[in-house]
Design an enzyme around this catalytic site. Structure first.
Site, mmCIF file in Angstrom:
data_model
loop_
_atom_site.group_PDB
_atom_site.id
_atom_site.type_symbol
_atom_site.label_atom_id
_atom_site.label_comp_id
_atom_site.label_asym_id
_atom_site.label_seq_id
_atom_site.Cartn_x
_atom_site.Cartn_y
_atom_site.Cartn_z
ATOM 1 N N HIS A 142 0.854 -1.183 0.000
ATOM 2 C CA HIS A 142 0.000 0.000 0.000
ATOM 3 C C HIS A 142 0.889 1.232 0.000
ATOM 4 O O HIS A 142 1.560 1.513 0.992
ATOM 5 C CB HIS A 142 -0.913 0.000 1.225
ATOM 6 C CG HIS A 142 -1.894 -1.135 1.201
ATOM 7 N ND1 HIS A 142 -3.119 -1.039 0.573
ATOM 8 C CD2 HIS A 142 -1.823 -2.408 1.686
ATOM 9 C CE1 HIS A 142 -3.764 -2.201 0.684
ATOM 10 N NE2 HIS A 142 -3.001 -3.039 1.356
ATOM 11 N N ASN A 156 -6.463 0.673 -3.269
ATOM 12 C CA ASN A 156 -7.419 1.314 -2.343
ATOM 13 C C ASN A 156 -6.888 2.659 -1.870
ATOM 14 O O ASN A 156 -6.760 2.927 -0.679
ATOM 15 C CB ASN A 156 -7.750 0.389 -1.160
ATOM 16 C CG ASN A 156 -6.541 -0.031 -0.360
ATOM 17 O OD1 ASN A 156 -5.415 0.012 -0.854
ATOM 18 N ND2 ASN A 156 -6.763 -0.426 0.881
ATOM 19 N N ASP A 177 -8.786 -4.895 -2.827
ATOM 20 C CA ASP A 177 -8.161 -5.139 -1.525
ATOM 21 C C ASP A 177 -8.576 -4.129 -0.458
ATOM 22 O O ASP A 177 -8.669 -2.938 -0.705
ATOM 23 C CB ASP A 177 -6.634 -5.117 -1.660
ATOM 24 C CG ASP A 177 -5.957 -5.467 -0.339
ATOM 25 O OD1 ASP A 177 -6.442 -6.375 0.338
ATOM 26 O OD2 ASP A 177 -4.961 -4.811 0.006
ATOM 27 N N ASN A 231 -5.666 -6.509 9.068
ATOM 28 C CA ASN A 231 -6.786 -7.152 8.398
ATOM 29 C C ASN A 231 -6.286 -7.897 7.173
ATOM 30 O O ASN A 231 -5.736 -7.269 6.281
ATOM 31 C CB ASN A 231 -7.802 -6.070 7.985
ATOM 32 C CG ASN A 231 -9.074 -6.647 7.409
ATOM 33 O OD1 ASN A 231 -9.367 -7.822 7.598
ATOM 34 N ND2 ASN A 231 -9.829 -5.832 6.697
ATOM 35 N N ASP A 238 1.924 -7.060 2.395
ATOM 36 C CA ASP A 238 0.745 -6.265 2.768
ATOM 37 C C ASP A 238 1.187 -5.068 3.613
ATOM 38 O O ASP A 238 0.547 -4.695 4.601
ATOM 39 C CB ASP A 238 -0.301 -7.099 3.516
ATOM 40 C CG ASP A 238 -1.631 -6.350 3.665
ATOM 41 O OD1 ASP A 238 -1.803 -5.289 3.052
ATOM 42 O OD2 ASP A 238 -2.495 -6.844 4.425
ATOM 43 N N PHE A 261 -6.688 -0.585 10.477
ATOM 44 C CA PHE A 261 -5.927 -1.823 10.295
ATOM 45 C C PHE A 261 -4.615 -1.529 9.570
ATOM 46 O O PHE A 261 -4.523 -0.582 8.813
ATOM 47 C CB PHE A 261 -6.726 -2.808 9.434
ATOM 48 C CG PHE A 261 -7.986 -3.326 10.069
ATOM 49 C CD1 PHE A 261 -7.917 -4.317 11.036
ATOM 50 C CD2 PHE A 261 -9.229 -2.835 9.697
ATOM 51 C CE1 PHE A 261 -9.080 -4.821 11.610
ATOM 52 C CE2 PHE A 261 -10.393 -3.332 10.274
ATOM 53 C CZ PHE A 261 -10.320 -4.325 11.230
ATOM 54 N N GLY A 262 -3.627 -2.370 9.781
ATOM 55 C CA GLY A 262 -2.425 -2.320 8.943
ATOM 56 C C GLY A 262 -1.136 -2.255 9.725
ATOM 57 O O GLY A 262 -1.082 -1.686 10.812
#
Lengths: 314, 431
Positions: free
Chosen positions: B62, B94, B152, B277, B304, B322-323
């Site tokens: 991301h 996203n 995603d 997540n 991720d 999340f993350g």
């Protein structure tokens, strides 16, 4: 009041949960509460233990009785109190919980009493602010002072905690009262059976050292204490149970069920009661109940907790 | 004169099966020779005792740009990527706005080119605005340079939409990457189970992942399309993929470092750095995901990498986003989970970071597997990573090039670290 325990040194600056306390510490709080109980019987119901201290009551979630109980407890110890209430989450408010608390702390607060809708919020604050944190209920996690007053009441009424068998009935999944009670009672050597449908009683709760029963009738004859939790009507829409009347039929405590219990069974309820739903009036007001004693004992327990954390912070 | 000569390293090229002590000669951005040095070079790198492999590929990153540049930009993401040994990263769509059209895809490619470190390959949305309702313009995005499609952050909830998406993607011969999570069973903050029950935290049931995966495997089998399972977290998911693979379904899958190393017990202190997540699950799930990676059921490793601001990660656990990030320590983490435990050796581990992910993102206009990215084939772009497999080091997030610090591995002691990263024949990182 400390002379009877002068071998014990209280070290906990915070009370975020019973999970963090030893059996000895829980007993010490209960013993300390015994000595504070007497204060309420005096004509001048005040001691100077917390004179000059400021207690900040932070209620990020609605509460009436817990808030009043803490407020009165603080004032009986001669502390000054400031009150902050806020509905809704910190996100919608635009200020984070941490910023709110840091701001109020800057006014010179020594002890925060925190009620918050998010599990773990008091733990987060305990890590990040320098004042003492007392958890007055966090999400579905813990409500340590409620469990302490429940256990205090059990000990006063039945003389002991170890070896008792206690049923906690209702919405265990969402109940911080249930969790703190399970933790505290287990630490003091009681057996706990939680009762309700699987939708309200997660199977994994047994990892906390309690048993599960889906039938209230099955456990009635064997328990010494029944703690009836309040059912939240807003749980309807989520299919956790089909209807109030079905819940009441399966898990409500009425005279007929009380008749199957031990003669001196103790009936508890953390309040507020839904009369006729989880408990009928004749049971709630009958000789086995201790619901109002729970409330009065709550004051002594909260005085003890405020006093002890302030001692540790010094 | 050649540009770079990498001497005397243990050359591991899973695409060709090579594992030998050799030199690699690089000129004009391409690999010229693997074997004895092909003449002199301007720069000579001594790789004695080190692994020389195709540039590592992380197909799940991301970058947060456009939209959340305070958390990460493409420039900071690729700076972290090359420090982590990655020569190629796939940017998840996203963002705000999401990457659901060719202009957005071109923007990411352009920002990646401007940064000039690792390659950045955009993944486009499966559905417009990630809303799960209408198919996005996959064909146009593919032409613009998208390499796969994913919503995603969410799974495609509608069975009908996912069915159509797979049919369409099948025509384009491009993989659909799914974040498997049935939205009916979402809404929690951590794994459903004993820890969540004790903490009074709303859970995310593993069944939510398993159900969407099971549905998708049926659809993938019916359509014959290529289907990729993102961040596998649950034991039963691994088994479902294993069975589908045995039936010949064209399914690939990835595992993230945290699902190989952390369990939901880490959430007990309410620190949102552990909120991710899919969530951290039970020890049995970690074991199953490791076993899936070991036996090839899970053929890719992907971080991720999900940067989040300090402010947001200071919220209450249930409210925090999340993350977690791991791009800059991923190789050491994978080694800890798979090599230190004896489950895999370096050639197998490298396979899951090179030729396998390259196969997931290969497209009709991209080189065939084994000849382009993810390989050391002569004539291929010279994307090369040099790893010191014995180097012991400690994760210090303050040194990260990422803009964010939401990394649960601070202070972890790891063994194995990329020491040089070469992209298109240029050294973009050296330690």
């Amino acid at each position: 009041m400390t002379e009877i325990h002068d071998e014990f040194v209280w070290k906990q600056k915070h009370l975020v949960g019973l999970d963090e306390l030893s059996a000895g510490e829980i007993t010490y709080i209960l013993d300390t509460a015994e000595s504070f109980r007497e204060v309420s019987t005096r004509s001048i119901k005040k001691v100077p233990a917390l004179r000059g201290k400021v207690v900040g009551l932070l209620f990020f979630e609605d509460s009436t009785r817990t808030r009043m109980s803490f407020e009165l407890a603080a004032s009986r110890l001669s502390a000054d109190t400031v009150l902050f209430t806020s509905k809704g989450s910190s996100v919608t408010k635009g200020e984070t919980t941490l910023d709110t608390v840091r701001n109020i702390e800057a006014m010179g607060v020594d002890i925060f009493v925190v009620r918050h809708g998010s599990s773990g919020a008091p733990h987060m604050l305990a890590d990040k602010v320098s004042a003492s944190i007392i958890n007055a209920g966090d999400g579905s996690h813990e409500h340590p002072t409620q469990a302490l007053l429940d256990i205090f009441t059990i000990r006063r009424r039945l003389g002991t905690v170890a070896g008792l068998r206690v049923a906690i009935v209702g919405d265990i999944a969402h109940s911080r009262v249930a969790r703190s009670n399970i933790i505290g009672l287990r630490k003091l050597g009681a057996e706990v059976v939680v009762v309700g449908p699987p939708t309200l009683v997660p199977a994994a709760i047994t990892a906390m050292g309690c048993e599960i029963s889906h039938s209230l009738d099955d456990v009635l004859a064997e328990v010494d204490v029944i703690n009836m939790l309040r059912i939240q009507f807003e749980r309807f829409g989520s299919n956790l149970f089909p209807s109030v009347r079905e819940y009441s039929r399966l898990y409500g405590l009425d005279a007929e069920r009380l008749h199957k219990c031990k003669k001196n069974v103790l009936i508890m309820h953390p309040g507020p009661i839904n009369r006729g739903v989880e408990i009928t009036s004749e049971v709630a007001d009958g000789p086995n109940n201790c619901i109002l004693q729970q409330v009065s004992n709550g004051l002594a327990v909260r005085m003890a907790v405020l006093y002890l954390v302030s001692q540790a912070a010094e | 004169m050649n540009d770079i000569l990498i001497q005397n390293g243990r050359v591991i090229d899973p695409a060709s099966g090579a594992d030998e002590i050799a030199d690699i000669t690089i000129a004009k951005g391409k690999i010229v020779k693997v074997g004895k040095a092909a003449g002199k070079a301007k720069e000579v790198i001594d790789a004695t005792g080190r692994i020389v492999c195709p540039g590592l590929i992380d197909i799940h990153v991301h970058c947060r740009e456009p939209g959340h540049e305070e958390e990460e930009t493409i420039a900071t993401a690729v700076a972290g990527a090359v420090a982590g040994g990655f020569t190629t990263i796939c940017a998840m769509p996203n963002t705000h706005p999401p990457l659901d059209n060719e202009t957005a895809v071109q923007y990411v490619l352009q920002r990646g080119a401007e940064a000039g470190l690792s390659r950045v390959l955009p993944v486009g949305c499966i559905t417009k605005a990630r809303e799960g309702a209408e198919l996005s313009e996959m064909g146009m995005m593919l032409e613009a340079g998208a390499v796969a499609f994913s919503d995603d952050g969410d799974g495609v909830a509608s069975t009908a939409v996912m069915y159509r998406a797979l049919q369409y993607a099948g025509m384009l011969d491009v993989a659909l990457m799914q974040h498997c999570q049935d939205p009916d069973l979402a809404g929690g903050a951590m794994n459903s189970g004993a820890v969540a029950v004790r903490l009074g935290m709303r859970g995310i049931a593993a069944a939510g992942e398993e159900l969407m995966l099971q549905r998708d495997l049926v659809l993938a089998e019916r359509t014959g399309a290529r289907y990729h399972v993102q961040h596998v977290s649950a034991a039963w998911s691994v088994e479902l993929i294993r069975q589908a693979r045995a039936r010949g379904v064209r399914v690939t899958a990835e595992a993230a470092p945290h699902h190989l190393l952390l369990t939901d017990a880490a959430c007990a202190g309410f620190d949102p750095v552990y909120k991710v997540n899919p969530p951290l699950r039970r020890a049995a799930d970690v074991e199953a995901v490791r076993a899936g990676v070991a036996d090839g059921t899970i053929d890719c490793l992907a971080t991720d990498h999900a940067p989040q601001s300090v402010e947001e990660k200071e919220l209450e656990f249930a409210l925090a986003p999340f993350g977690m990030i791991s791009l800059e320590c991923a190789v050491g983490l994978y080694a800890k989970a798979m090599i230190d435990t004896g489950l895999l050796d370096w050639p197998d581990l490298i396979t899951k970071m090179t030729v396998n992910p390259a196969a997931v993102i290969r497209g009709p206009s991209r080189p065939a597997a084994g000849t382009g990215p993810g390989s050391l084939a002569v004539g291929a772009e010279a994307d090369v990573t040099i790893i010191d497999p014995k180097k012991r080091w400690t994760v210090r997030t303050e040194k990260f090039r990422s803009k964010s610090r939401n990394c649960p591995y601070e202070g972890w002691k790891l063994k194995g670290k990329p020491v040089a990263t070469i992209v298109g024949g240029q050294v973009k990182y050296s330690d």
